[in-house]
Design a protein around this motif. Sequence first.
Motif, mmCIF file in Angstrom:
data_model
loop_
_atom_site.group_PDB
_atom_site.id
_atom_site.type_symbol
_atom_site.label_atom_id
_atom_site.label_comp_id
_atom_site.label_asym_id
_atom_site.label_seq_id
_atom_site.Cartn_x
_atom_site.Cartn_y
_atom_site.Cartn_z
ATOM 1 N N ASN A 1 -3.811 2.027 -6.206
ATOM 2 C CA ASN A 1 -2.578 2.006 -5.431
ATOM 3 C C ASN A 1 -1.353 2.054 -6.349
ATOM 4 O O ASN A 1 -0.384 2.775 -6.094
ATOM 5 N N ASP B 1 -0.934 5.479 -7.660
ATOM 6 C CA ASP B 1 -0.366 6.338 -6.617
ATOM 7 C C ASP B 1 1.154 6.211 -6.586
ATOM 8 O O ASP B 1 1.875 7.223 -6.550
ATOM 9 N N TRP B 2 1.669 4.978 -6.589
ATOM 10 C CA TRP B 2 3.122 4.788 -6.579
ATOM 11 C C TRP B 2 3.762 5.361 -7.843
ATOM 12 O O TRP B 2 4.789 6.050 -7.777
ATOM 13 N N GLY C 1 -9.050 -0.913 -6.031
ATOM 14 C CA GLY C 1 -8.040 -0.369 -5.130
ATOM 15 C C GLY C 1 -6.627 -0.736 -5.528
ATOM 16 O O GLY C 1 -5.709 0.081 -5.419
ATOM 17 N N PHE D 1 0.842 -1.190 0.000
ATOM 18 C CA PHE D 1 0.000 0.000 0.000
ATOM 19 C C PHE D 1 0.883 1.247 0.000
ATOM 20 O O PHE D 1 1.906 1.294 0.691
ATOM 21 N N PHE D 2 0.463 2.239 -0.790
ATOM 22 C CA PHE D 2 1.241 3.473 -0.817
ATOM 23 C C PHE D 2 1.275 4.100 0.570
ATOM 24 O O PHE D 2 0.252 4.238 1.239
ATOM 25 N N ASN D 3 2.467 4.502 0.984
ATOM 26 C CA ASN D 3 2.671 5.081 2.310
ATOM 27 C C ASN D 3 3.863 6.024 2.212
ATOM 28 O O ASN D 3 4.964 5.605 1.827
#
Length: 201
Positions: A92, A95-96, A88, A48-50
């Motif tokens: 995700n 997002d990355w 999702g 998950f993007f973080n």
Amino acid sequence: MDNKPFRILALAGSLRQGSYNQGLLRAARELAPNWVEVSFFDLGTLPFFNEDLEATDDPTVVHQFKDAIAHADAVLIATPEYNGMVPGVLGNAIDWASRPTGQSVLRNKPVAVMGAVLGKSGSIHAQTALRGALKRIGAVIVPDPQVLVPHASRLFDEHVNLRDEKTREDIRRLIEAIAHWCQRIKPDRSDSALSGADWSR
């Protein structure tokens, strides 16, 4: 003369075994002419993007994902539609790929989108949302043909091989469109492979 293969990175927004969208991408690889190389990346391997992970340098698998995009001439995404939105796992990945802000590996990268669903929407809502996100981070969207695949369970055999000839022709035309968009965006690329391509498959 440029003898390098034309490289398309294929990404599926569904992780399940028997995915119809993965079936679409397998059909794309099958229908591609012999000078086009279609490779796959499993989005399920991405964390998950973080921003905390990003702050200490991208995880190895994220580096691999971004490198795969960077080394591809174009990206082909097949997305299902979950609750009228992009899944999702695909969001995700975007997002990355969008990071760092303003320096996305997808910036100026030709991207084509298609999708299959069990219902009648053909994934149009997910595709619209995905195109909007990709455009926002600077990707070049291949506009046509649109490959919307409703009632997907009727179009594949028991091994999730695409059997519907109309959909197969739509995918073949989409691969052609990807190559032509790359030709427009990268005028320094040799025309020899594109002009001599055999689209009779």
